[in-house]
Design a protein around this motif. Structure first.
Motif, mmCIF file in Angstrom:
data_model
loop_
_atom_site.group_PDB
_atom_site.id
_atom_site.type_symbol
_atom_site.label_atom_id
_atom_site.label_comp_id
_atom_site.label_asym_id
_atom_site.label_seq_id
_atom_site.Cartn_x
_atom_site.Cartn_y
_atom_site.Cartn_z
ATOM 1 N N LYS A 151 -14.719 15.384 -5.447
ATOM 2 C CA LYS A 151 -13.392 14.852 -5.767
ATOM 3 C C LYS A 151 -13.462 13.343 -5.970
ATOM 4 O O LYS A 151 -14.455 12.705 -5.627
ATOM 5 N N ASN A 152 -12.371 12.779 -6.505
ATOM 6 C CA ASN A 152 -12.327 11.363 -6.841
ATOM 7 C C ASN A 152 -11.155 10.707 -6.127
ATOM 8 O O ASN A 152 -10.004 11.155 -6.268
ATOM 9 N N ILE A 153 -11.431 9.651 -5.377
ATOM 10 C CA ILE A 153 -10.379 8.970 -4.606
ATOM 11 C C ILE A 153 -9.268 8.469 -5.517
ATOM 12 O O ILE A 153 -8.079 8.571 -5.188
ATOM 13 N N ALA A 154 -9.638 7.950 -6.687
ATOM 14 C CA ALA A 154 -8.642 7.372 -7.604
ATOM 15 C C ALA A 154 -7.643 8.403 -8.109
ATOM 16 O O ALA A 154 -6.509 8.056 -8.466
ATOM 17 N N TYR A 185 -8.491 -0.210 -8.203
ATOM 18 C CA TYR A 185 -9.800 -0.879 -8.230
ATOM 19 C C TYR A 185 -10.572 -0.615 -6.934
ATOM 20 O O TYR A 185 -11.772 -0.302 -6.962
ATOM 21 N N LEU A 186 -9.880 -0.717 -5.799
ATOM 22 C CA LEU A 186 -10.541 -0.473 -4.514
ATOM 23 C C LEU A 186 -11.037 0.968 -4.416
ATOM 24 O O LEU A 186 -12.116 1.232 -3.869
ATOM 25 N N ALA A 187 -10.258 1.911 -4.943
ATOM 26 C CA ALA A 187 -10.679 3.317 -4.930
ATOM 27 C C ALA A 187 -11.973 3.495 -5.713
ATOM 28 O O ALA A 187 -12.883 4.229 -5.289
ATOM 29 N N LYS A 188 -12.072 2.831 -6.849
ATOM 30 C CA LYS A 188 -13.274 2.941 -7.674
ATOM 31 C C LYS A 188 -14.483 2.289 -6.991
ATOM 32 O O LYS A 188 -15.623 2.739 -7.152
ATOM 33 N N GLU A 189 -14.232 1.219 -6.223
ATOM 34 C CA GLU A 189 -15.320 0.587 -5.460
ATOM 35 C C GLU A 189 -15.776 1.481 -4.306
ATOM 36 O O GLU A 189 -16.963 1.512 -3.950
ATOM 37 N N ASP A 233 -1.390 8.607 -2.348
ATOM 38 C CA ASP A 233 -1.711 7.505 -1.440
ATOM 39 C C ASP A 233 -0.569 6.505 -1.354
ATOM 40 O O ASP A 233 -0.210 6.038 -0.267
ATOM 41 N N ILE A 234 -0.001 6.158 -2.510
ATOM 42 C CA ILE A 234 1.130 5.214 -2.541
ATOM 43 C C ILE A 234 2.328 5.812 -1.818
ATOM 44 O O ILE A 234 3.014 5.132 -1.045
ATOM 45 N N SER A 235 2.573 7.095 -2.031
ATOM 46 C CA SER A 235 3.702 7.763 -1.391
ATOM 47 C C SER A 235 3.560 7.789 0.131
ATOM 48 O O SER A 235 4.533 7.569 0.853
ATOM 49 N N ARG A 236 2.335 8.020 0.610
ATOM 50 C CA ARG A 236 2.116 8.153 2.049
ATOM 51 C C ARG A 236 1.683 6.850 2.711
ATOM 52 O O ARG A 236 1.627 6.755 3.940
ATOM 53 N N GLY A 237 1.333 5.845 1.903
ATOM 54 C CA GLY A 237 0.957 4.551 2.457
ATOM 55 C C GLY A 237 -0.398 4.531 3.129
ATOM 56 O O GLY A 237 -0.647 3.705 4.017
ATOM 57 N N VAL A 238 -1.301 5.423 2.691
ATOM 58 C CA VAL A 238 -2.621 5.496 3.302
ATOM 59 C C VAL A 238 -3.570 6.196 2.327
ATOM 60 O O VAL A 238 -3.133 6.962 1.465
ATOM 61 N N THR A 239 -4.872 5.915 2.447
ATOM 62 C CA THR A 239 -5.877 6.585 1.624
ATOM 63 C C THR A 239 -6.080 7.991 2.160
ATOM 64 O O THR A 239 -6.599 8.177 3.266
ATOM 65 N N THR A 240 -5.662 8.979 1.380
ATOM 66 C CA THR A 240 -5.627 10.361 1.874
ATOM 67 C C THR A 240 -6.922 11.128 1.650
ATOM 68 O O THR A 240 -7.128 12.167 2.275
ATOM 69 N N LEU A 241 -7.779 10.654 0.773
ATOM 70 C CA LEU A 241 -9.010 11.372 0.452
ATOM 71 C C LEU A 241 -10.230 10.511 0.735
ATOM 72 O O LEU A 241 -10.230 9.318 0.468
ATOM 73 N N ARG A 274 -7.748 -1.398 1.585
ATOM 74 C CA ARG A 274 -6.903 -0.557 0.733
ATOM 75 C C ARG A 274 -5.692 -0.038 1.502
ATOM 76 O O ARG A 274 -4.569 -0.027 0.983
ATOM 77 N N ASN A 275 -5.904 0.378 2.724
ATOM 78 C CA ASN A 275 -4.778 0.881 3.523
ATOM 79 C C ASN A 275 -3.762 -0.211 3.813
ATOM 80 O O ASN A 275 -2.550 0.045 3.841
ATOM 81 N N GLU A 276 -4.240 -1.431 4.030
ATOM 82 C CA GLU A 276 -3.318 -2.552 4.245
ATOM 83 C C GLU A 276 -2.476 -2.795 2.993
ATOM 84 O O GLU A 276 -1.265 -3.049 3.090
ATOM 85 N N ASN A 277 -3.104 -2.707 1.828
ATOM 86 C CA ASN A 277 -2.375 -2.914 0.579
ATOM 87 C C ASN A 277 -1.402 -1.773 0.297
ATOM 88 O O ASN A 277 -0.335 -1.992 -0.283
ATOM 89 N N LEU A 278 -1.754 -0.567 0.704
ATOM 90 C CA LEU A 278 -0.870 0.580 0.482
ATOM 91 C C LEU A 278 0.370 0.525 1.371
ATOM 92 O O LEU A 278 1.355 1.211 1.099
ATOM 93 N N LYS A 279 0.336 -0.279 2.419
ATOM 94 C CA LYS A 279 1.483 -0.408 3.317
ATOM 95 C C LYS A 279 2.417 -1.561 2.921
ATOM 96 O O LYS A 279 3.471 -1.745 3.529
ATOM 97 N N MET A 280 2.027 -2.338 1.913
ATOM 98 C CA MET A 280 2.851 -3.471 1.488
ATOM 99 C C MET A 280 4.133 -3.006 0.801
ATOM 100 O O MET A 280 4.183 -1.929 0.196
ATOM 101 N N ASP A 281 5.159 -3.830 0.915
ATOM 102 C CA ASP A 281 6.432 -3.520 0.244
ATOM 103 C C ASP A 281 6.253 -3.489 -1.268
ATOM 104 O O ASP A 281 6.812 -2.631 -1.958
ATOM 105 N N GLU A 282 5.468 -4.451 -1.784
ATOM 106 C CA GLU A 282 5.167 -4.492 -3.215
ATOM 107 C C GLU A 282 3.688 -4.169 -3.398
ATOM 108 O O GLU A 282 2.820 -4.974 -3.088
ATOM 109 N N ILE A 283 3.406 -2.964 -3.881
ATOM 110 C CA ILE A 283 2.019 -2.508 -4.008
ATOM 111 C C ILE A 283 1.479 -2.848 -5.393
ATOM 112 O O ILE A 283 2.111 -2.555 -6.412
ATOM 113 N N ASP A 284 0.321 -3.484 -5.396
ATOM 114 C CA ASP A 284 -0.375 -3.761 -6.647
ATOM 115 C C ASP A 284 -1.209 -2.528 -6.992
ATOM 116 O O ASP A 284 -2.310 -2.337 -6.492
ATOM 117 N N LYS A 285 -0.652 -1.683 -7.852
ATOM 118 C CA LYS A 285 -1.289 -0.401 -8.164
ATOM 119 C C LYS A 285 -2.683 -0.589 -8.764
ATOM 120 O O LYS A 285 -3.610 0.161 -8.453
#
Length: 340
Positions: A227-230, A185-189, A236-244, A169-180
């Motif tokens: 709390k809920n990661i999703a 989906y990863l957050a829910k998993e 998360d998208i703004s900071r490019g990392v899973t914050t919770l 998830r963190n790798e995907n959040l650092k991509m130039d084009e993020i698949d939201k």
């Protein structure tokens, strides 16, 4: 119920750290690996621990353990488990396109690393870790994650699966084009795994505390719980990392006589706190698992004076392997040099 004995009798290394080809034999009771700094004492403990939990207790990635210039390493141990001898072998291999780690038991490939833990457990403690009392929440989480993974193999697998999803998830959040949709989906998993991690941490702190010296107390404090990661996807998208998650702000608060140890305990009291945790963990694992694992101690003389070290060792039974600068009277001493 009689406790199941575990011993390591022989260790062989190929391309592990600075050892191109190395073997050493151990005995029951207290073994001491001694030699100057840089001779590889801690690397030997690391390799023994790797046989039961194939990750470095020093926090290194597998490619960092690999001897420079090589593309594979092997760790092999002849172990005794409940009067039965076995050979455990773990290999790591990499090239430009692929990395692969494989475990073998008596020559047969095992499907899950946890299958090895039912045969052999070696528990490493670095006495540098007592600094976690004053250190960061990350240090404390890492320390307790390591020991709880050995108490509860389900926790170990849950944590590893969570970490794999977190890394993806963190790798995907650092991509130039993020698949939201995908990061959602990863957050829910991750969510049920994260909740299980918190639940198990709370339970294991409660169990460990039963064996702790009463002047010390451990409290697990979860900022994630409830709390809920999703729900934090925009941040998360703004900071490019899973914050919770249980990997971020959750912490273990350590108390000495009712007050935070990092502020109110002396250096000597902090060392005794660490010793109390080690001995409580030993009691817990022997009580719940009914086996007597191999205990590994890295540089205890950095923290304990001669009297405290003698007292500490006298509280241990089974096979103990210590890495230190000098031999100890009455131990099976194994000397290393800088040329090893």
């Amino acid at each position: 119920m009689d406790k199941k004995r575990m011993l390591i009798e022989e260790l062989k290394l190929k391309n592990f750290r600075n050892f191109p080809n190395f073997s050493v034999n151990f005995k029951d009771g207290v073994n001491v690996i001694y030699g100057p700094n840089g001779s590889g004492k801690t690397s030997i403990l690391e390799a023994i621990a790797y046989l039961s939990n194939p990750r470095s207790f020093r926090g290194a990635r597998d490619f960092q353990i690999l001897k420079i210039g090589e593309n594979y390493f092997e760790v092999e141990g002849k172990v005794l488990s409940e009067d039965e001898r076995h050979v455990i072998k773990i290999t790591y291999w990499q090239d430009e396109n692929k990395k692969e780690k494989t475990a073998y038991l008596d020559g047969f490939k095992v499907k899950r690393f946890r299958d090895i833990q039912e045969i052999f457990i070696a528990i490493p403690f670095s006495f540098r870790n007592y600094s976690m009392i004053d250190g960061s929440a990350t240090q404390r989480r890492d320390f307790f994650d390591d020991i709880f993974s050995l108490i509860d193999l389900d926790y170990y697998e849950t944590l590893r699966n969570y970490e794999k999803l977190l890394e993806e998830r963190n790798e995907n959040l650092k991509m130039d084009e993020i698949d939201k949709n995908y990061v959602l989906y990863l957050a829910k998993e991750m969510q049920p795994l994260a909740e299980k991690i918190v639940e198990k941490r709370e339970k294991m702190v409660e169990e460990l505390s039963q064996y702790l010296d009463p002047i010390f107390r451990i409290e697990y404090k979860s900022e994630f719980k409830g709390k809920n990661i999703a729900d934090y996807i925009e941040e998360d998208i703004s900071r490019g990392v899973t914050t919770l998650g249980p990997h971020t702000q959750d912490d273990y608060i350590l108390y000495y006589k009712g007050n935070p140890a990092k502020h109110y305990a002396s250096e000597g009291q902090k060392r005794l706190f660490y010793l109390s945790i080690v001995l409580a963990f030993k009691s817990l694992i022997e009580k719940t698992k009914h086996y007597e694992p191999v205990f590994l101690f890295d540089e205890p003389v950095n923290v304990l004076d001669a009297h405290l070290l003698e007292r500490f060792i006298s509280n241990l039974s089974g096979q103990v392997i210590i890495a230190t600068l000098s031999p100890l009277l009455g131990a099976h001493n194994i000397g290393l040099t800088l040329e090893e």
